[in-house]
Design a protein around this motif. Structure first.
Motif, PDB file in Angstrom:
ATOM      1  N   LEU A 109     -61.177   6.083   4.071  1.00  0.00           N
ATOM      2  CA  LEU A 109     -60.868   6.449   5.452  1.00  0.00           C
ATOM      3  C   LEU A 109     -60.753   5.201   6.322  1.00  0.00           C
ATOM      4  CD1 LEU A 109     -60.513   8.701   7.574  1.00  0.00           C
ATOM      5  CD2 LEU A 109     -62.999   8.687   7.869  1.00  0.00           C
ATOM      6  N   LEU A 110     -61.684   4.267   6.125  1.00  0.00           N
ATOM      7  CA  LEU A 110     -61.657   3.019   6.882  1.00  0.00           C
ATOM      8  C   LEU A 110     -60.373   2.247   6.608  1.00  0.00           C
ATOM      9  CD1 LEU A 110     -62.979   0.712   8.533  1.00  0.00           C
ATOM     10  CD2 LEU A 110     -64.158   0.024   6.434  1.00  0.00           C
ATOM     11  N   LEU A 111     -60.042   2.103   5.335  1.00  0.00           N
ATOM     12  CA  LEU A 111     -58.868   1.327   4.966  1.00  0.00           C
ATOM     13  C   LEU A 111     -57.587   1.987   5.453  1.00  0.00           C
ATOM     14  CD1 LEU A 111     -57.839  -1.149   3.448  1.00  0.00           C
ATOM     15  CD2 LEU A 111     -57.828   0.218   1.346  1.00  0.00           C
ATOM     16  N   SER A 112     -57.465   3.304   5.263  1.00  0.00           N
ATOM     17  CA  SER A 112     -56.245   3.993   5.682  1.00  0.00           C
ATOM     18  C   SER A 112     -56.087   3.963   7.197  1.00  0.00           C
ATOM     19  CB  SER A 112     -56.255   5.440   5.176  1.00  0.00           C
ATOM     20  OG  SER A 112     -57.286   6.195   5.780  1.00  0.00           O
ATOM     21  N   THR A 113     -57.190   4.163   7.918  1.00  0.00           N
ATOM     22  CA  THR A 113     -57.118   4.169   9.374  1.00  0.00           C
ATOM     23  C   THR A 113     -56.830   2.765   9.908  1.00  0.00           C
ATOM     24  OG1 THR A 113     -58.744   5.962   9.405  1.00  0.00           O
ATOM     25  CG2 THR A 113     -58.308   4.859  11.488  1.00  0.00           C
ATOM     26  N   ALA A 114     -57.450   1.747   9.285  1.00  0.00           N
ATOM     27  CA  ALA A 114     -57.226   0.373   9.736  1.00  0.00           C
ATOM     28  C   ALA A 114     -55.772  -0.043   9.527  1.00  0.00           C
ATOM     29  CB  ALA A 114     -58.159  -0.577   8.993  1.00  0.00           C
ATOM     30  N   VAL A 115     -55.230   0.259   8.343  1.00  0.00           N
ATOM     31  CA  VAL A 115     -53.837  -0.102   8.069  1.00  0.00           C
ATOM     32  C   VAL A 115     -52.901   0.672   8.991  1.00  0.00           C
ATOM     33  CG1 VAL A 115     -51.997  -0.074   6.340  1.00  0.00           C
ATOM     34  CG2 VAL A 115     -54.308  -0.753   5.689  1.00  0.00           C
ATOM     35  N   PHE A 116     -53.187   1.965   9.183  1.00  0.00           N
ATOM     36  CA  PHE A 116     -52.333   2.765  10.056  1.00  0.00           C
ATOM     37  C   PHE A 116     -52.465   2.303  11.503  1.00  0.00           C
ATOM     38  CE2 PHE A 116     -50.139   6.440  11.661  1.00  0.00           C
ATOM     39  CZ  PHE A 116     -49.351   6.835  10.598  1.00  0.00           C
ATOM     40  N   SER A 117     -53.659   1.857  11.874  1.00  0.00           N
ATOM     41  CA  SER A 117     -53.870   1.352  13.221  1.00  0.00           C
ATOM     42  C   SER A 117     -53.006   0.132  13.496  1.00  0.00           C
ATOM     43  CB  SER A 117     -55.348   1.006  13.421  1.00  0.00           C
ATOM     44  OG  SER A 117     -55.595   0.497  14.706  1.00  0.00           O
ATOM     45  N   LEU A 118     -52.851  -0.727  12.497  1.00  0.00           N
ATOM     46  CA  LEU A 118     -52.023  -1.916  12.662  1.00  0.00           C
ATOM     47  C   LEU A 118     -50.565  -1.557  12.938  1.00  0.00           C
ATOM     48  CD1 LEU A 118     -53.408  -4.248   9.841  1.00  0.00           C
ATOM     49  CD2 LEU A 118     -53.713  -4.512  12.308  1.00  0.00           C
ATOM     50  N   PRO A 164     -44.052  -1.085  18.657  1.00  0.00           N
ATOM     51  CA  PRO A 164     -43.303  -0.256  19.617  1.00  0.00           C
ATOM     52  C   PRO A 164     -42.992   1.106  19.013  1.00  0.00           C
ATOM     53  CG  PRO A 164     -42.434  -2.488  19.569  1.00  0.00           C
ATOM     54  CD  PRO A 164     -43.441  -2.403  18.454  1.00  0.00           C
ATOM     55  N   ASN A 165     -42.995   2.139  19.839  1.00  0.00           N
ATOM     56  CA  ASN A 165     -42.909   3.504  19.326  1.00  0.00           C
ATOM     57  C   ASN A 165     -41.699   3.732  18.437  1.00  0.00           C
ATOM     58  OD1 ASN A 165     -44.326   6.099  19.426  1.00  0.00           O
ATOM     59  ND2 ASN A 165     -42.416   6.857  20.317  1.00  0.00           N
ATOM     60  N   ASP A 166     -40.537   3.196  18.825  1.00  0.00           N
ATOM     61  CA  ASP A 166     -39.326   3.402  18.020  1.00  0.00           C
ATOM     62  C   ASP A 166     -39.470   2.766  16.635  1.00  0.00           C
ATOM     63  OD1 ASP A 166     -38.142   4.775  20.057  1.00  0.00           O
ATOM     64  OD2 ASP A 166     -36.920   3.090  20.784  1.00  0.00           O
TER      65      ASP A 166
END
Length: 447
Positions: A165-174, A179-181
């Motif tokens: 969970l930590l790794l997936s959330t951290a990578v996704f957080s990056l 920018p949204n697009d």
């Protein structure tokens, strides 16, 4: 096997193989949940309204749980017949390929309805892999563990959950900071494609794992069950059902906090997306400490006692959690997540692996521990974000969600109370209901 011999020659390999390998598998599985909450509705269901798109994305999230019992049966069967280690290597490879391919699926705009079809198909493949992973990792960790440290050793594969969970959330957080697009067009794909690298690393570690003495004894004695699933259903139906019931306390609060709350917190409460992800990251780091602490405590007070105490906390905490996040205070949000993952969920999840292993004899243990764990996901983990979203849409409030968490946690408490355990403490010598002294299996009603 002596405690000292085990600690010198096998603890490091066992810990590394079960923690790292399981963490990578859960990285892939949780990554999907985060993406379902934040991006899949727009990418794969663009013709739906915002709420309907989220519900559709959560529906694909739940689809993975439908495949997990099948994975438990298939890989459990071969885990009891061929070996624990071989199945752990196989499930890791399957998960890595499926997750990498999810990152390569074209959008709905590019290929139409085939996009969500491919998404659901690969989610089902993920479910198959995870369905066979957990039981094998738990048995590798606890079957040869010293009996007075089984609660602690049982937390090794459980640590894979907060790590994943930590790794997936951290990578996704990056990538979410793009920018949204850019995030919607290609950024969200990077964490899935990164799975291919992580799986190679985990595979090299997992290949070093030794097979358990428990399985070797079964094979050498010729006491394998012809069809482990049938044997488990025939001889241990009550414990299978009770084990399934304990999953409510560990699954529902976890998925409400980590999937439903990502949508609710950003759209209804106005928390920044990055803050929500950071709260999960911080809580996951703390849980890496509390999980083994609860394992040590369980070895002192009893694994079932620890689990039942945790159920009471889960039942109460759902109400506290929604009150804390409802204040819209960013500091309280982080505290709420720490308590949700590192105390509430950790107090019950830490002991569940060792608890399940002690319910069943070695020749059917892979199947019998895997099946209730994974079958429960269909009624606990998978539907939790959907049910929480539906309850909020219908009532316009969060208290029904807290009530849902509380009632189901009390069901888990009752199931744990009525479990029956083998008197034998030497798991590696248990075969087909025979304990080390040669007497028939007996049971006890307290831990």
């Amino acid at each position: 096997m002596s405690t000292s011999t085990y600690s010198r020659s096998r603890t490091v390999k066992t810990a590394a193989g079960t923690i790292v390998g399981t963490a990578i598998e859960w990285y892939d599985f949780f990554l999907y949940g985060t993406a379902a909450a934040l991006v899949f509705g727009q990418i794969f269901f663009p013709s739906f309204s915002s709420s309907a798109g989220v519900i559709a994305a959560f529906g694909t999230f739940a689809a993975g749980y439908l495949a997990r019992p099948i994975g438990a049966i298939v890989f459990g069967h071969f885990g009891d017949k061929v070996g624990r280690k071989a199945m752990l290597v196989t499930t890791l490879l399957i998960m890595g390929v499926a997750s990498t391919l999810i990152g390569a699926i074209p959008s709905f705009e590019a290929i139409g309805v085939w996009a969500p079809i491919l998404l659901v198909t690969l989610r089902l493949v993920q479910g198959l892999a995870v369905g066979g992973e957990w039981g094998g990792a738990v048995l590798i960790a606890v079957e040869d563990a010293p009996s007075h440290r089984r609660g602690l050793f049982g937390t090794f594969p459980q640590l894979g959950v907060p790590l994943g969970l930590l790794l997936s959330t951290a990578v996704f957080s990056l990538v979410a900071s793009l920018p949204n697009d850019a995030f919607l067009s290609w950024g969200w794909r990077i964490p899935f494609l990164f799975s291919s690298v992580l799986v190679v690393v985990a595979l090299l570690i997992r290949l070093q794992l030794p097979e358990t003495s428990s399985f070797e004894n079964v094979r050498e004695s010729g006491s394998e069950a012809k069809v482990p699933l049938f044997e488990a259903l025939r001889r241990h139906p009550k414990n299978l059902l009770l084990a399934l019931g304990t999953r409510f306390a560990t699954d529902i609060m976890f998925n409400v906090a980590n999937v439903f709350m990502l949508t609710y917190g950003t759209t209804e409460l106005g928390f920044p997306r990055q803050l929500m992800l950071n709260a999960i990251i911080i809580a996951s780091v703390v849980e890496l400490v509390t999980l083994p602490l609860f394992g040590v405590l369980a070895d002192k007070v009893g694994k079932r006692n620890m689990f039942m105490i945790g159920c009471v906390f889960v039942a109460i905490y759902g109400f506290v959690f929604f009150w804390m996040v409802g204040t819209r205070d960013q500091g309280l949000l982080i505290v709420a997540y720490i308590l949700a993952l590192a105390l509430s969920q950790a107090s019950v999840y830490a002991v569940q692996g060792a608890l399940f292993a002690e319910l069943f004899p070695a020749n059917i243990r892979y199947t019998a521990t895997s099946l209730p764990y994974q079958l429960a996901g269909i009624i606990t983990s998978g539907p939790a974000p959907l049910i929480a979203t539906s309850l909020f849409v219908y009532f316009g409030a969060t208290w029904p969600i807290a009530l849902y968490i509380g009632v189901t946690a009390l069901i888990s408490l009752a199931c744990a109370y009525y479990m029956k355990f083998d008197k034998a403490t030497d798991l590696k010598n248990q075969r087909a209901g025979v304990v080390p002294d040669g007497h028939k299996e007996t049971v006890r009603t307290s831990d």
